[in-house]
Design an enzyme around this catalytic site. Structure first.
Site, PDB file in Angstrom:
ATOM      1  N   ILE A   1       0.027 -10.413  19.568  1.00  0.00           N
ATOM      2  CA  ILE A   1       1.408  -9.898  18.817  1.00  0.00           C
ATOM      3  C   ILE A   1       2.652  -9.678  19.239  1.00  0.00           C
ATOM      4  O   ILE A   1       2.946 -11.104  18.726  1.00  0.00           O
ATOM      5  CB  ILE A   1       0.674  -9.187  17.704  1.00  0.00           C
ATOM      6  CG1 ILE A   1      -0.433  -9.427  16.355  1.00  0.00           C
ATOM      7  CG2 ILE A   1       2.142  -9.317  16.516  1.00  0.00           C
ATOM      8  CD1 ILE A   1      -0.742  -8.661  15.900  1.00  0.00           C
TER       9      ILE A   1
ATOM     10  N   HIS B   1       0.675  -1.773  -0.333  1.00  0.00           N
ATOM     11  CA  HIS B   1       0.282   0.115  -0.436  1.00  0.00           C
ATOM     12  C   HIS B   1       0.904   1.389   0.003  1.00  0.00           C
ATOM     13  O   HIS B   1       0.617   2.396   0.545  1.00  0.00           O
ATOM     14  CB  HIS B   1      -1.259   0.044   1.725  1.00  0.00           C
ATOM     15  CG  HIS B   1      -2.021  -1.416   1.249  1.00  0.00           C
ATOM     16  ND1 HIS B   1      -2.364  -1.737   2.558  1.00  0.00           N
ATOM     17  CD2 HIS B   1      -2.078  -1.719  -0.141  1.00  0.00           C
ATOM     18  CE1 HIS B   1      -3.487  -3.124   1.475  1.00  0.00           C
ATOM     19  NE2 HIS B   1      -2.985  -2.437   0.316  1.00  0.00           N
TER      20      HIS B   1
ATOM     21  N   CYS C   1       2.242  15.714 -11.890  1.00  0.00           N
ATOM     22  CA  CYS C   1       3.592  15.445 -13.044  1.00  0.00           C
ATOM     23  C   CYS C   1       4.480  13.958 -11.554  1.00  0.00           C
ATOM     24  O   CYS C   1       5.318  13.503 -12.539  1.00  0.00           O
ATOM     25  CB  CYS C   1       4.280  16.577 -12.604  1.00  0.00           C
ATOM     26  SG  CYS C   1       5.280  17.426 -10.579  1.00  0.00           S
TER      27      CYS C   1
END
Length: 240
Positions: free
Chosen positions: A226, A109, A120
């Site tokens: 975690i 991402h 640009c």
């Protein structure tokens, strides 16, 4: 040696002080309007959305998040000699900050450490853009062409970089172990990588606090925090 692919989502970075999006106290649940700040059409059409987005970036940068035990465990697995590839949905750069070589991280991402011009396509550092915000520019424009600047991230409504996605799919097909950690596995096409890995014979391990759509395919589902579960799991893979 066994190739380990690790798909990391927002949950791996919450211990670093970065809130997740879809968890029980996630950003989108607490403030549904916040999703507009990272939705391309809203961002491009509304200067007020852009102003709020830059303020949010400034706030996040001021927190100066550091890698946590889970990020360090991934880097340690790589240093042990185990072939590792990280496919991350995160934009925070914490895997690299923990010591994982940048070439072994695919940022699905994009990255919040850089900005890009929507006209640009010139890229520059986020720090530089935030210095301009700090100096009073609510919605800094591209210094080269005057176009609208945005973080070099994939917003809602934008496609993933096709080469990055192709590389991620190749890794998912070729790995022996696929660990999905801290991801709800709801955002496609990134979430589909777990299914692709399982279909091609990888051992699928899901480490996440909440159930995911891919739990039924997993060889192992871990619901423990975690920060403690991942280091233990990866230490076991390094030893095997």
């Amino acid at each position: 040696m066994t190739l380990v692919a690790i798909l990391s989502g927002a949950g791996i970075s919450t211990d670093s002080g970065i809130p997740d999006y879809r968890g029980p106290s996630g950003v989108w649940r607490e403030d549904p309007e916040a999703e507009k700040l990272v939705t391309y059409d809203f961002y491009m059409a509304d200067p007020e959305i852009r102003r709020r987005s830059w303020l949010l970036r400034r706030t996040m940068a001021a927190r100066n998040p550091e890698p946590n035990a889970a990020h360090r465990a991934v880097a340690e697995l790589e240093r042990s000699g185990t072939p590792v590839r990280v496919l991350t949905q995160n934009i925070d750069g914490l895997h690299q900050a923990a010591g994982l070589p940048a070439r072994k991280v695919l940022e699905l991402h994009g990255t919040a450490r850089e900005v890009t011009c929507t006209r640009c396509h010139a890229r520059s550092s986020m720090d530089e853009a935030l210095e301009r915000v700090e100096a009073g520019e609510a919605d800094p424009a591209c210094t080269l062409c005057g176009g609208i600047l945005k973080a070099a991230t994939v917003m809602f409504g934008e496609p993933l970089d096709p080469q990055v996605l192709a590389d991620a799919m190749a890794i998912a097909k070729g790995c022996e172990v696929f660990v999905a950690v801290g991801s709800t596995l709801q955002v496609q096409p990134a979430a589909s990588l777990a299914g692709i890995a399982a279909e091609h014979g990888a051992r699928l391990i899901v480490v996440n606090a909440e159930p995911t759509p891919y739990d039924a395919l997993a060889d192992e589902v871990v619901r423990e925090p975690i920060g403690t579960a991942l280091p233990k799991l990866l230490a076991g893979l390094a030893a095997s």
